[in-house]
Design an enzyme around this catalytic site. Structure first.
Site, PDB file in Angstrom:
ATOM      1  N   GLY A 173      23.419  40.970  32.725  1.00 54.48           N
ATOM      2  CA  GLY A 173      23.181  39.896  33.683  1.00 54.48           C
ATOM      3  C   GLY A 173      24.489  39.276  34.102  1.00 54.48           C
ATOM      4  O   GLY A 173      25.542  39.512  33.506  1.00 54.48           O
ATOM      5  N   GLY A 215      26.222  35.540  36.215  1.00 53.17           N
ATOM      6  CA  GLY A 215      26.021  34.204  36.750  1.00 53.17           C
ATOM      7  C   GLY A 215      27.327  33.676  37.307  1.00 53.17           C
ATOM      8  O   GLY A 215      28.318  34.410  37.439  1.00 53.17           O
ATOM      9  N   GLY A 216      27.332  32.380  37.615  1.00 50.68           N
ATOM     10  CA  GLY A 216      28.499  31.788  38.236  1.00 50.68           C
ATOM     11  C   GLY A 216      29.724  31.790  37.340  1.00 50.68           C
ATOM     12  O   GLY A 216      30.850  31.765  37.818  1.00 50.68           O
ATOM     13  N   MET A 217      29.538  31.807  36.020  1.00 47.95           N
ATOM     14  CA  MET A 217      30.675  31.725  35.116  1.00 47.95           C
ATOM     15  C   MET A 217      31.169  33.081  34.626  1.00 47.95           C
ATOM     16  O   MET A 217      32.245  33.183  34.070  1.00 47.95           O
ATOM     17  CB  MET A 217      30.316  30.859  33.896  1.00 47.95           C
ATOM     18  CG  MET A 217      30.009  29.422  34.239  1.00 47.95           C
ATOM     19  SD  MET A 217      31.365  28.584  35.070  1.00 47.95           S
ATOM     20  CE  MET A 217      32.604  28.582  33.790  1.00 47.95           C
ATOM     21  N   VAL A 252      27.476  39.207  31.489  1.00 46.63           N
ATOM     22  CA  VAL A 252      27.086  39.532  30.121  1.00 46.63           C
ATOM     23  C   VAL A 252      26.840  41.039  30.030  1.00 46.63           C
ATOM     24  O   VAL A 252      26.127  41.611  30.867  1.00 46.63           O
ATOM     25  CB  VAL A 252      25.814  38.777  29.690  1.00 46.63           C
ATOM     26  CG1 VAL A 252      25.452  39.139  28.249  1.00 46.63           C
ATOM     27  CG2 VAL A 252      26.017  37.274  29.817  1.00 46.63           C
ATOM     28  N   LYS A 297      29.872  38.201  26.541  1.00 44.77           N
ATOM     29  CA  LYS A 297      29.951  37.383  27.751  1.00 44.77           C
ATOM     30  C   LYS A 297      31.412  37.231  28.141  1.00 44.77           C
ATOM     31  O   LYS A 297      32.214  36.663  27.386  1.00 44.77           O
ATOM     32  CB  LYS A 297      29.320  36.009  27.545  1.00 44.77           C
ATOM     33  CG  LYS A 297      29.255  35.198  28.842  1.00 44.77           C
ATOM     34  CD  LYS A 297      28.236  34.078  28.779  1.00 44.77           C
ATOM     35  CE  LYS A 297      28.038  33.432  30.131  1.00 44.77           C
ATOM     36  NZ  LYS A 297      26.947  32.422  30.119  1.00 44.77           N
ATOM     37  N   ASP A 350      20.836  22.117  27.906  1.00 44.56           N
ATOM     38  CA  ASP A 350      20.288  22.962  28.979  1.00 44.56           C
ATOM     39  C   ASP A 350      19.169  23.854  28.450  1.00 44.56           C
ATOM     40  O   ASP A 350      19.132  25.059  28.714  1.00 44.56           O
ATOM     41  CB  ASP A 350      21.398  23.807  29.604  1.00 44.56           C
ATOM     42  CG  ASP A 350      21.007  24.358  30.978  1.00 44.56           C
ATOM     43  OD1 ASP A 350      20.017  23.851  31.563  1.00 44.56           O
ATOM     44  OD2 ASP A 350      21.675  25.277  31.469  1.00 44.56           O
TER      45      ASP A 350
END
Length: 464
Positions: A177, A179-181, A184, A199, A292
């Protein structure tokens, strides 16, 4: 529309203080005469006055650039009717800050001339005296796919993955996967012969030495967590320009994926929530608050056990910094506690996680979220001011004790919720063992029960 206010709003988006959709709603409302951009940012609780002042000051000394056509200009050259629209091509303008305006600077000041003379190129539209801008870098920072940059800074890893190669000490197997950061990967630690979730953070995700050190400290704190309902952290390090950390690889899927295809029975939902509450209590005892909790951060293994992952290892490292400066939002909006939605960093604590878990339990039981809205402004307003509905109002089959547990988690004031994740876990255990819970059902449900009893009494008396 005030140009500087619009640029301050765009700058807030670029600094990840305000969601892009929220800014669009604010701009539309302002155009319709619903208030100035500054008023709407403050009224919606998206920014504090101090943070807004800092953004306005930065906007006043900034340049703007269009990643699509390369145009750059100063704020005073923009049209008040559409200050964020490129006057040449109509594309969205981005704000490029000077080094004095932000630390670290968001974008570079320029690029060398292709002539090799050391002179910097200047676009014909760039005003005399303005620094030219590297629009390719800016586009990469904003996530644009128009240019050939490497927005996440993980091209080296993707290339190794494609070639079936190794990035010492990891053998990359597949991408799980992104994401913005960062990204993974499923990987094998070559020296330990162990499968891990790796990650890799994008280049520059932790821009300052202070942020990197805080990131390392938080990962080290997470590595101390040893609980069957927490995904353990294995390693932390740096490869080239990229920080990384590894976690144990869980054979299963996220609760978010589960809820896309099915709604859980009450007992199963309580079992999942109990696992998460136990994991949270362990983390809270170690001084770590998740901030979160949401279905995507809860993994369910093939044996049905729920495990918590992603304890804000990245986003809280710099979100903590943002909260300190501005009181801006941190967390996934639909699962935010009221204190998070208000930007009250001083109130964030274990009971904020209890609230978020209450939202997850509500969703598992009803298939819906307690609050929905078209815009982030409306959502924040509901979370802060509107009482949460009883889950039984959407799903009448929910047992009254579980209804009471959810209602207690979703109370507005932290002190009115369960005092700890451990207390929540204790009530979930009572429910699962058929014992009464320690809290009462929502008032609406009690009124229905009382009314039903009264009607039954009248029927008996009338029949007599």
């Amino acid at each position: 529309m005030n140009v500087l206010e619009a640029l301050a709003g765009q700058l807030a988006v670029q600094r990840q203080l305000v969601a892009p959709a929220a800014l669009e709603q604010i701009l539309a409302t302002s155009r319709g005469g619903g208030g100035t951009v500054s008023q709407l940012l403050l009224r919606g609780g998206l920014l504090g006055r101090e943070a807004l002042g800092q953004l306005l000051a930065a906007a006043a000394t900034s340049q703007v650039v269009c990643p699509a056509c390369g145009l750059s200009a100063l704020p005073q050259q923009l049209a008040a009717a559409a200050p964020l629209d490129c006057p040449r091509c109509g594309g969205r303008l981005l704000v490029a800050e000077t080094e004095e305006a932000t630390s670290p600077p968001s974008f570079p000041a320029g690029r060398p001339s292709s002539s090799g003379s050391g002179r910097r190129d200047r676009h014909p539209f760039t005003p005399h005296g303005a620094s030219p801008l590297d629009t390719r870098r800016i586009a990469a920072a904003s996530g644009s796919a128009r240019f050939d940059g490497d927005p996440t800074g993980t091209m080296r890893f993707r290339r190794a993955l494609k070639e079936g190669g190794t990035v010492v000490p990891f053998e990359l197997l597949e991408e799980l996967g992104r994401g913005g950061m960062g990204v993974v990967y499923k990987a094998r630690h070559t020296t330990r012969d162990e499968l891990v979730a790796l990650k890799v953070l994008r280049s520059g995700a932790l821009a300052s030495k202070k942020q990197r050190k805080r990131f390392e400290r938080e990962v080290q704190a997470m590595a101390r967590l040893d609980h069957p309902n927490v995904v353990p952290v294995r390693d932390v390090g740096r490869l080239g320009d990229n920080e990384y950390f590894t976690m144990a690889l869980v054979d299963g899927r996220s609760l978010g994926d589960v809820l896309k295809t099915e709604r859980l029975p009450a007992r199963r939902a309580a079992e999942v929530a109990l696992d998460v509450a136990r994991g949270l209590e362990h983390a809270h005892q170690e001084g770590i608050v998740h901030r979160d909790i949401k279905p995507d951060n809860i993994l369910v293994d093939r044996g049905g056990r729920a495990l918590i992952t992603d304890f804000g290892l990245v986003h809280d490292t710099d979100a903590e910094e943002r909260l300190t400066r501005s009181g801006a939002l941190v967390g996934t909006p639909y699962y935010m506690s009221p204190e998070q939605a208000r930007g009250r960093r001083d109130l964030l604590g274990p009971q904020s996680d209890v609230y978020a878990l209450g939202v997850v339990l509500f969703q598992m039981l009803s298939g819906q979220l307690p609050f929905r809205a078209e815009t982030q402004l409306e959502l924040v307003e509901k979370i802060v001011k509107t009482p949460a509905p009883a889950v039984s109002s959407l799903e009448p089959s929910v047992p009254s004790d579980l209804d009471a547990v959810v209602a207690t988690c979703l109370r507005k004031r932290p002190d009115d919720r369960y005092p700890s994740a451990g207390a929540l876990a204790a009530d979930l255990e009572r429910f699962l063992h058929g014992r009464p819970v320690s809290v009462r059902p929502p008032r609406s449900r009690r009124l229905v029960v009382v009314a039903g009893a009264a009607v039954a009494t009248l029927l008996v008396l009338g029949g007599g």
